[in-house]
Each structure stands twice: as C-alpha cells, then as structure tokens.
Design a protein around this motif. Structure first.
Motif, PDB file in Angstrom:
ATOM      1  N   GLY A   1       0.522  17.181  -5.982  1.00 27.69           N
ATOM      2  CA  GLY A   1       0.049  15.862  -5.575  1.00 27.69           C
ATOM      3  C   GLY A   1      -1.374  15.573  -6.022  1.00 27.69           C
ATOM      4  O   GLY A   1      -2.160  16.481  -6.331  1.00 27.69           O
ATOM      5  N   THR A   2      -1.711  14.301  -6.045  1.00 25.12           N
ATOM      6  CA  THR A   2      -3.067  13.852  -6.361  1.00 25.12           C
ATOM      7  C   THR A   2      -3.450  12.767  -5.368  1.00 25.12           C
ATOM      8  O   THR A   2      -2.652  11.869  -5.065  1.00 25.12           O
ATOM      9  CB  THR A   2      -3.166  13.351  -7.812  1.00 25.12           C
ATOM     10  OG1 THR A   2      -4.524  13.027  -8.127  1.00 25.12           O
ATOM     11  CG2 THR A   2      -2.281  12.138  -8.075  1.00 25.12           C
ATOM     12  N   GLN A   3      -4.653  12.851  -4.827  1.00 24.05           N
ATOM     13  CA  GLN A   3      -5.097  11.936  -3.766  1.00 24.05           C
ATOM     14  C   GLN A   3      -5.557  10.611  -4.364  1.00 24.05           C
ATOM     15  O   GLN A   3      -6.369  10.586  -5.302  1.00 24.05           O
ATOM     16  CB  GLN A   3      -6.238  12.561  -2.970  1.00 24.05           C
ATOM     17  CG  GLN A   3      -6.834  11.651  -1.919  1.00 24.05           C
ATOM     18  CD  GLN A   3      -5.907  11.427  -0.743  1.00 24.05           C
ATOM     19  OE1 GLN A   3      -5.340  12.377  -0.196  1.00 24.05           O
ATOM     20  NE2 GLN A   3      -5.751  10.172  -0.320  1.00 24.05           N
ATOM     21  N   VAL A   4      -5.054   9.539  -3.795  1.00 28.07           N
ATOM     22  CA  VAL A   4      -5.515   8.190  -4.130  1.00 28.07           C
ATOM     23  C   VAL A   4      -6.077   7.568  -2.862  1.00 28.07           C
ATOM     24  O   VAL A   4      -5.396   7.511  -1.839  1.00 28.07           O
ATOM     25  CB  VAL A   4      -4.362   7.328  -4.685  1.00 28.07           C
ATOM     26  CG1 VAL A   4      -4.811   5.872  -4.824  1.00 28.07           C
ATOM     27  CG2 VAL A   4      -3.890   7.875  -6.020  1.00 28.07           C
ATOM     28  N   THR A   5      -7.327   7.128  -2.928  1.00 20.92           N
ATOM     29  CA  THR A   5      -7.972   6.486  -1.792  1.00 20.92           C
ATOM     30  C   THR A   5      -8.477   5.120  -2.220  1.00 20.92           C
ATOM     31  O   THR A   5      -9.226   5.011  -3.191  1.00 20.92           O
ATOM     32  CB  THR A   5      -9.138   7.336  -1.264  1.00 20.92           C
ATOM     33  OG1 THR A   5      -8.669   8.637  -0.917  1.00 20.92           O
ATOM     34  CG2 THR A   5      -9.758   6.679  -0.036  1.00 20.92           C
ATOM     35  N   VAL A   6      -8.041   4.097  -1.507  1.00 22.90           N
ATOM     36  CA  VAL A   6      -8.437   2.728  -1.812  1.00 22.90           C
ATOM     37  C   VAL A   6      -9.293   2.215  -0.669  1.00 22.90           C
ATOM     38  O   VAL A   6      -8.836   2.124   0.472  1.00 22.90           O
ATOM     39  CB  VAL A   6      -7.213   1.822  -2.015  1.00 22.90           C
ATOM     40  CG1 VAL A   6      -7.660   0.421  -2.442  1.00 22.90           C
ATOM     41  CG2 VAL A   6      -6.265   2.421  -3.051  1.00 22.90           C
TER      42      VAL A   6
END
Length: 123
Positions: free
Chosen positions: A116-121
């Motif tokens: 997985g790879t973290q995406v933060t908006v």
C-alpha cells in the motif's frame, strides 16, 4: 509470486492530483484484471478501480468516477491510478492487487496484495 509494489502516494491539497504506480511481477500482472482498492482508518477496504489485461475495459467505484483514471503498461508490468480533483474523503492507504476470479468490485476476488501507499488529502 512476488507481491506488487505501490508508489506515488503523498500529501496533497484538496483539488490536487497524484499518480499512483503499481509494479508487479510478470506472473502477477498476467491476471485478467488488476485492481486498486483503498482503506481509510476504521473502514473496510473498498474497491476503487480495475482494468482488464488488454486495457479495453475499465471499472470504477461511483465515488471516483470522472476523477480517477486507471491505466496499465503491460511492457513494464505496471498499473497506474491517476487521481484528479482529490477530496479529503479520498484519504486512505491505496493498494493494488491481482484478480483471482469473481466480481472485480469485490475485495475477495483479488489476491497478491501490495503493502500500500498512503494518500492524504488536506482540506
């Protein structure tokens, strides 16, 4: 089979864009479909998008339709997820996986999950 490796996540402001990549082994990538899923804290892992091996057919969750685009490069054994017009509710860990059978909209239909790879908006 070697697990896929996702990359491209990060922190972005609402309305921004990110492109995720998922590199897989040839054996994993030869699955009929490759898919992207995401999991937000405290929530179930949910379907985001899937693409057929030929690239002719793509599938999207209603929540991302028109904003996200899935693509693949079979020569590089890589699948991409272009994410535009990002919203805070898109914040999650994004995973790619190979289809094993069944509906592409179901998590249970996929295996060979990456880390997985973290995406933060941010709003």
């Amino acid at each position: 089979q070697v697990q896929p490796v996702e990359s491209g996540g990060g922190l972005v402001q609402a309305g921004g864009s990110l492109r995720l990549s998922c590199a897989a082994s040839r054996a994993t990538f030869s699955s009929a479909f490759m898919g992207w899923f995401r999991q937000a804290p405290g929530k179930e892992r949910e379907f985001v998008a899937a693409i057929q091996w030929s690239g002719d057919s793509t599938y999207y969750a209603d929540s991302v339709k028109g904003r996200f685009t899935i693509a693949r490069d079979n020569a590089k054994n890589t699948v991409y997820l272009q994410m535009d017009s990002l919203k805070p509710e898109d914040t999650a860990v994004y995973y790619c996986a190979a289809h094993r059978g069944g509906s592409v909209y179901r998590r249970e239909s996929f295996g060979s999950w990456g880390q997985g790879t973290q995406v933060t908006v941010s709003s």
